[in-house]
Motif scaffolding. Sequence first.
Motif, PDB file in Angstrom:
ATOM      1  N   ASN A  44       0.916  -1.325   0.001  1.00  0.00           N
ATOM      2  CA  ASN A  44      -0.171   0.069  -0.057  1.00  0.00           C
ATOM      3  C   ASN A  44       0.933   1.300   0.039  1.00  0.00           C
TER       4      ASN A  44
ATOM      5  N   TYR B  88       0.395  -1.415  -7.394  1.00  0.00           N
ATOM      6  CA  TYR B  88       0.413  -2.584  -6.545  1.00  0.00           C
ATOM      7  C   TYR B  88       1.213  -3.655  -7.298  1.00  0.00           C
TER       8      TYR B  88
ATOM      9  N   ILE C  60      -4.598  -6.514   0.517  1.00  0.00           N
ATOM     10  CA  ILE C  60      -3.755  -5.197   0.262  1.00  0.00           C
ATOM     11  C   ILE C  60      -2.817  -5.114   1.565  1.00  0.00           C
TER      12      ILE C  60
END
Length: 58
Positions: free
Chosen positions: A2, A7, A42
């Motif tokens: 994060n 990502y 995440i």
Amino acid sequence: MNGQGDYEPLRPDVVLAFHELCLVRDDGEWCMGQLDNDGSVICWASCGSDLAEAIRSR
């Protein structure tokens, strides 16, 4: 992870879920993250390679 813009997909071999929070192990490194409704995670923090230390950092 994060906060890093794009990502990077992980290929964890272990996922330990604690309600919304989880620890995932990718290439021997434990990462803390949040489990989403779709099953994705995440991660926002690397917790090192020791599971006991990763759990304590929760």
